[in-house]
Design a protein around this motif. Structure first.
Motif, PDB file in Angstrom:
ATOM      1  N   VAL A 166       0.823  -1.210   0.000  1.00 49.01           N
ATOM      2  CA  VAL A 166       0.000   0.000   0.000  1.00 49.01           C
ATOM      3  C   VAL A 166       0.854   1.256   0.000  1.00 49.01           C
ATOM      4  CG1 VAL A 166      -1.670   1.326   1.349  1.00 49.01           C
ATOM      5  CG2 VAL A 166      -1.973  -1.138   1.071  1.00 49.01           C
ATOM      6  N   ASP A 167       1.915   1.252   0.777  1.00 47.81           N
ATOM      7  CA  ASP A 167       2.751   2.449   0.902  1.00 47.81           C
ATOM      8  C   ASP A 167       3.491   2.788  -0.392  1.00 47.81           C
ATOM      9  OD1 ASP A 167       2.068   2.876   3.587  1.00 47.81           O
ATOM     10  OD2 ASP A 167       3.563   1.419   4.263  1.00 47.81           O
ATOM     11  N   ALA A 168       3.715   1.793  -1.237  1.00 43.12           N
ATOM     12  CA  ALA A 168       4.446   2.029  -2.489  1.00 43.12           C
ATOM     13  C   ALA A 168       3.554   2.615  -3.577  1.00 43.12           C
ATOM     14  CB  ALA A 168       5.069   0.725  -2.985  1.00 43.12           C
ATOM     15  N   ALA A 169       2.237   2.543  -3.391  1.00 39.53           N
ATOM     16  CA  ALA A 169       1.322   3.037  -4.425  1.00 39.53           C
ATOM     17  C   ALA A 169       0.118   3.700  -3.763  1.00 39.53           C
ATOM     18  CB  ALA A 169       0.879   1.897  -5.328  1.00 39.53           C
ATOM     19  N   PRO A 170       0.331   4.790  -3.042  1.00 42.02           N
ATOM     20  CA  PRO A 170      -0.788   5.438  -2.337  1.00 42.02           C
ATOM     21  C   PRO A 170      -1.809   6.031  -3.304  1.00 42.02           C
ATOM     22  CG  PRO A 170       1.158   6.840  -2.312  1.00 42.02           C
ATOM     23  CD  PRO A 170       1.596   5.516  -2.880  1.00 42.02           C
ATOM     24  N   ILE A 171      -3.024   6.146  -2.810  1.00 43.09           N
ATOM     25  CA  ILE A 171      -4.065   6.849  -3.566  1.00 43.09           C
ATOM     26  C   ILE A 171      -3.710   8.329  -3.541  1.00 43.09           C
ATOM     27  CG2 ILE A 171      -6.509   7.480  -3.610  1.00 43.09           C
ATOM     28  CD1 ILE A 171      -7.025   4.765  -2.180  1.00 43.09           C
ATOM     29  N   PRO A 172      -3.571   8.971  -4.695  1.00 47.69           N
ATOM     30  CA  PRO A 172      -3.165  10.385  -4.708  1.00 47.69           C
ATOM     31  C   PRO A 172      -4.276  11.286  -4.212  1.00 47.69           C
ATOM     32  CG  PRO A 172      -3.708   9.657  -6.923  1.00 47.69           C
ATOM     33  CD  PRO A 172      -3.758   8.425  -6.048  1.00 47.69           C
ATOM     34  N   PRO A 173      -3.924  12.461  -3.744  1.00 47.11           N
ATOM     35  CA  PRO A 173      -4.951  13.419  -3.303  1.00 47.11           C
ATOM     36  C   PRO A 173      -5.942  13.694  -4.427  1.00 47.11           C
ATOM     37  CG  PRO A 173      -2.773  14.164  -2.649  1.00 47.11           C
ATOM     38  CD  PRO A 173      -2.564  12.989  -3.564  1.00 47.11           C
ATOM     39  N   GLY A 174      -7.200  13.773  -4.079  1.00 46.33           N
ATOM     40  CA  GLY A 174      -8.222  14.010  -5.088  1.00 46.33           C
ATOM     41  C   GLY A 174      -8.105  15.393  -5.688  1.00 46.33           C
ATOM     42  N   ALA A 175      -8.427  15.475  -6.967  1.00 50.11           N
ATOM     43  CA  ALA A 175      -8.385  16.758  -7.669  1.00 50.11           C
ATOM     44  C   ALA A 175      -9.689  17.502  -7.440  1.00 50.11           C
ATOM     45  CB  ALA A 175      -8.141  16.533  -9.158  1.00 50.11           C
ATOM     46  N   ARG A 176      -9.941  17.847  -6.193  1.00 45.95           N
ATOM     47  CA  ARG A 176     -11.205  18.494  -5.845  1.00 45.95           C
ATOM     48  C   ARG A 176     -10.991  19.977  -5.584  1.00 45.95           C
ATOM     49  NH1 ARG A 176     -14.989  14.775  -2.027  1.00 45.95           N
ATOM     50  NH2 ARG A 176     -15.096  12.958  -3.368  1.00 45.95           N
ATOM     51  N   ALA A 177     -10.583  20.660  -6.609  1.00 41.56           N
ATOM     52  CA  ALA A 177     -10.415  22.105  -6.455  1.00 41.56           C
ATOM     53  C   ALA A 177     -11.757  22.732  -6.099  1.00 41.56           C
ATOM     54  CB  ALA A 177      -9.890  22.696  -7.757  1.00 41.56           C
ATOM     55  N   THR A 178     -11.728  23.593  -5.120  1.00 38.50           N
ATOM     56  CA  THR A 178     -12.959  24.233  -4.692  1.00 38.50           C
ATOM     57  C   THR A 178     -13.519  25.101  -5.805  1.00 38.50           C
ATOM     58  OG1 THR A 178     -12.212  24.259  -2.404  1.00 38.50           O
ATOM     59  CG2 THR A 178     -13.979  25.757  -2.978  1.00 38.50           C
ATOM     60  N   GLU A 179     -14.772  24.920  -6.126  1.00 40.73           N
ATOM     61  CA  GLU A 179     -15.440  25.716  -7.141  1.00 40.73           C
ATOM     62  C   GLU A 179     -15.934  27.003  -6.491  1.00 40.73           C
ATOM     63  OE1 GLU A 179     -16.745  27.621  -9.742  1.00 40.73           O
ATOM     64  OE2 GLU A 179     -16.309  25.679 -10.635  1.00 40.73           O
ATOM     65  N   PRO A 180     -15.305  28.145  -6.789  1.00 40.85           N
ATOM     66  CA  PRO A 180     -15.669  29.391  -6.113  1.00 40.85           C
ATOM     67  C   PRO A 180     -17.155  29.718  -6.221  1.00 40.85           C
ATOM     68  CG  PRO A 180     -13.678  29.680  -7.421  1.00 40.85           C
ATOM     69  CD  PRO A 180     -14.242  28.342  -7.779  1.00 40.85           C
ATOM     70  N   ARG A 181     -17.774  29.367  -7.344  1.00 44.07           N
ATOM     71  CA  ARG A 181     -19.177  29.730  -7.528  1.00 44.07           C
ATOM     72  C   ARG A 181     -20.082  29.042  -6.512  1.00 44.07           C
ATOM     73  NH1 ARG A 181     -21.055  28.434 -13.296  1.00 44.07           N
ATOM     74  NH2 ARG A 181     -20.230  26.433 -12.646  1.00 44.07           N
ATOM     75  N   ARG A 182     -19.660  27.896  -6.019  1.00 42.22           N
ATOM     76  CA  ARG A 182     -20.489  27.179  -5.055  1.00 42.22           C
ATOM     77  C   ARG A 182     -20.613  27.957  -3.749  1.00 42.22           C
ATOM     78  NH1 ARG A 182     -21.228  21.657  -6.410  1.00 42.22           N
ATOM     79  NH2 ARG A 182     -21.720  21.228  -4.242  1.00 42.22           N
ATOM     80  N   HIS A 183     -19.674  28.846  -3.492  1.00 41.92           N
ATOM     81  CA  HIS A 183     -19.712  29.659  -2.284  1.00 41.92           C
ATOM     82  C   HIS A 183     -20.168  31.088  -2.580  1.00 41.92           C
ATOM     83  CE1 HIS A 183     -17.869  26.517   0.087  1.00 41.92           C
ATOM     84  NE2 HIS A 183     -16.897  26.415  -0.786  1.00 41.92           N
ATOM     85  N   ASP A 184     -20.509  31.339  -3.820  1.00 44.08           N
ATOM     86  CA  ASP A 184     -20.951  32.677  -4.214  1.00 44.08           C
ATOM     87  C   ASP A 184     -22.446  32.805  -3.916  1.00 44.08           C
ATOM     88  OD1 ASP A 184     -21.779  34.984  -5.454  1.00 44.08           O
ATOM     89  OD2 ASP A 184     -20.757  34.582  -7.354  1.00 44.08           O
ATOM     90  N   PRO A 185     -22.833  33.655  -2.969  1.00 42.77           N
ATOM     91  CA  PRO A 185     -24.255  33.747  -2.598  1.00 42.77           C
ATOM     92  C   PRO A 185     -25.151  34.169  -3.757  1.00 42.77           C
ATOM     93  CG  PRO A 185     -22.973  35.520  -1.599  1.00 42.77           C
ATOM     94  CD  PRO A 185     -21.990  34.547  -2.164  1.00 42.77           C
ATOM     95  N   GLU A 186     -24.632  35.031  -4.633  1.00 40.57           N
ATOM     96  CA  GLU A 186     -25.446  35.464  -5.766  1.00 40.57           C
ATOM     97  C   GLU A 186     -25.691  34.304  -6.735  1.00 40.57           C
ATOM     98  OE1 GLU A 186     -23.935  38.884  -7.702  1.00 40.57           O
ATOM     99  OE2 GLU A 186     -24.029  40.165  -5.917  1.00 40.57           O
ATOM    100  N   PHE A 187     -24.642  33.511  -6.956  1.00 38.37           N
ATOM    101  CA  PHE A 187     -24.778  32.359  -7.851  1.00 38.37           C
ATOM    102  C   PHE A 187     -25.755  31.343  -7.263  1.00 38.37           C
ATOM    103  CE2 PHE A 187     -23.180  28.062  -9.089  1.00 38.37           C
ATOM    104  CZ  PHE A 187     -23.544  28.110 -10.420  1.00 38.37           C
ATOM    105  N   ARG A 188     -25.640  31.069  -5.976  1.00 38.79           N
ATOM    106  CA  ARG A 188     -26.532  30.115  -5.326  1.00 38.79           C
ATOM    107  C   ARG A 188     -27.985  30.593  -5.377  1.00 38.79           C
ATOM    108  NH1 ARG A 188     -23.877  26.568  -1.636  1.00 38.79           N
ATOM    109  NH2 ARG A 188     -25.629  26.667  -0.172  1.00 38.79           N
ATOM    110  N   ALA A 189     -28.173  31.872  -5.154  1.00 38.89           N
ATOM    111  CA  ALA A 189     -29.527  32.428  -5.192  1.00 38.89           C
ATOM    112  C   ALA A 189     -30.106  32.372  -6.597  1.00 38.89           C
ATOM    113  CB  ALA A 189     -29.508  33.865  -4.675  1.00 38.89           C
ATOM    114  N   ARG A 190     -29.261  32.687  -7.599  1.00 32.97           N
ATOM    115  CA  ARG A 190     -29.741  32.665  -8.987  1.00 32.97           C
ATOM    116  C   ARG A 190     -30.130  31.247  -9.407  1.00 32.97           C
ATOM    117  NH1 ARG A 190     -26.672  32.526 -13.768  1.00 32.97           N
ATOM    118  NH2 ARG A 190     -24.773  33.020 -12.600  1.00 32.97           N
ATOM    119  N   LEU A 191     -29.313  30.261  -9.008  1.00 31.85           N
ATOM    120  CA  LEU A 191     -29.639  28.876  -9.312  1.00 31.85           C
ATOM    121  C   LEU A 191     -30.970  28.472  -8.677  1.00 31.85           C
ATOM    122  CD1 LEU A 191     -26.477  26.580  -9.021  1.00 31.85           C
ATOM    123  CD2 LEU A 191     -27.890  27.010 -11.022  1.00 31.85           C
ATOM    124  N   ALA A 192     -31.135  28.868  -7.415  1.00 26.71           N
ATOM    125  CA  ALA A 192     -32.365  28.523  -6.701  1.00 26.71           C
ATOM    126  C   ALA A 192     -33.584  29.127  -7.383  1.00 26.71           C
ATOM    127  CB  ALA A 192     -32.268  28.992  -5.253  1.00 26.71           C
TER     128      ALA A 192
END
Length: 344
Positions: free
Chosen positions: A266-292
């Motif tokens: 396991v140590d020789a082939a670890p699972i790499p960190p996920g490519a989960r870059a934070t999507e700024p729009r998900r925290h944008d209140p205007e974007f969230r409100a417009r979607l809603a």
């Protein structure tokens, strides 16, 4: 004793993690000739697994990636259909574990994931398969509208096509080229009669996937005489292992015992960190409100809004629900909510 069928999979990316090594080596250890195809050399193939040139099956360009997630799963779906047309190998996802040899006497090898849905994590079809031919023909049109969709979904896609903005396969809902298509065409051709029971390849459901890495669950009791494989649901399992489990299953778990059985480092082939870059729009209140508001207005379906804004349908539904509740938290940043949205 009859010769076991050959097994094949595809890897698009860099080095393998220990999870892919475990699954691929399990087939080789069971006596299957096992080929992992790729578009570039892989430095850490497990012992017994043979390298194959993916370009010989289906070209790497263009690379079909899902518009919202960036995943090459669509490309892999198309690639496996071409593999079946060109070879007699059985396709397996790189997160399918071989519990028993796939000693099937026929070339049609696939199974129910749940009632009404055949998963394509294991897929074997004869080259003459009518379902295979129809799938290859259907996906030649990259803007095809799936006949298995509900009438209102087809109508919405047709309206976009008529307006001169057809929806490309890479922008369709997740899984468009996968299990839904496979199930439809197998049913249409009558080959669905060959489907193995859920027990064969998916005895541990997606919902209960984390049981595989926890010592308190007796997985073997869920595996019957028909069980050939166990799907590890890597798309969700790997982030869990990397982010919350110190990159390894818990001691005494089903997966931990398999690691020992197949001598995986396991140590020789670890699972790499996920490519989960934070999507700024998900925290944008205007974007969230417009979607809603767009979701509440109802001029377009949640699915279309998901395609247009490249966010998960679930995120749109949650924004809509918060607005309906009148909760002011819709208009604030919510890191905790983000974690809930993206991780299962």
């Amino acid at each position: 004793m009859a010769q076991l069928p050959e097994i094949a999979s595809l890897w698009i990316g860099g080095r393998l993690s220990w999870l892919e090594q475990l699954c691929l080596k399990s087939f080789a250890d069971a006596g299957h000739h096992t080929t992992l195809y790729s578009y570039a050399p892989i430095a850490n193939l497990p012992e017994g697994v043979v390298a194959g040139d993916a370009e010989e099956i289906f070209p790497s360009r263009p690379m079909y990636r899902h518009a919202r997630t960036g995943s090459p799963a669509i490309h892999a779906d198309l690639w496996r259909l071409n593999l079946l047309k060109k070879t007699d190998k059985i396709w397996v996802d790189a997160d399918m574990y071989c519990y028993r040899p796939f000693d099937f006497s026929r070339q049609s090898v696939f199974g129910w994931e749940k009632p009404g849905l055949v998963c394509n994590a294991v897929l074997g079809l004869p080259r003459s398969s009518p379902a295979l031919e129809r799938m290859l023909e259907f996906f030649r049109d990259e803007y095809a509208i799936a006949p298995w969709l509900k009438p209102w979904q087809q109508a919405e896609l047709q309206a976009e096509k008529d307006a001169g903005t057809p929806v490309h396969m890479t922008a369709q809902n997740w899984g468009f080229t996968g299990p839904a298509a496979v199930t439809h065409f197998l049913q249409q051709s009558g080959e669905i009669r060959y489907a193995e029971p859920v027990e064969a390849f998916y005895p541990v459901s997606f919902k209960h996937r984390n049981h595989l890495i926890m010592g308190k669950y007796d997985i073997e009791s869920q595996l019957g005489p028909a069980t050939r494989g166990v799907h590890f649901w890597a798309r969700r399992m790997k982030p869990r292992l990397e982010e919350k489990e110190n990159n390894r299953p818990r001691r005494g778990s089903f997966m931990a015992r398999l690691i020992d059985k197949h001598e995986i480092d396991v140590d020789a082939a670890p699972i790499p960190p996920g490519a989960r870059a934070t999507e700024p729009r998900r925290h944008d209140p205007e974007f969230r409100a417009r979607l809603a508001l767009e979701a509440l207005k109802g001029d377009a379906s949640i699915e279309k809004l998901s395609r247009d804004h490249l966010v998960e349908p679930r995120f749109i539904k949650e924004c809509r629900a918060i607005l309906i509740d009148g909760a002011p938290r819709l208009f604030r940043d919510h890191p905790a909510q983000e974690t809930q949205d993206t991780a299962e």
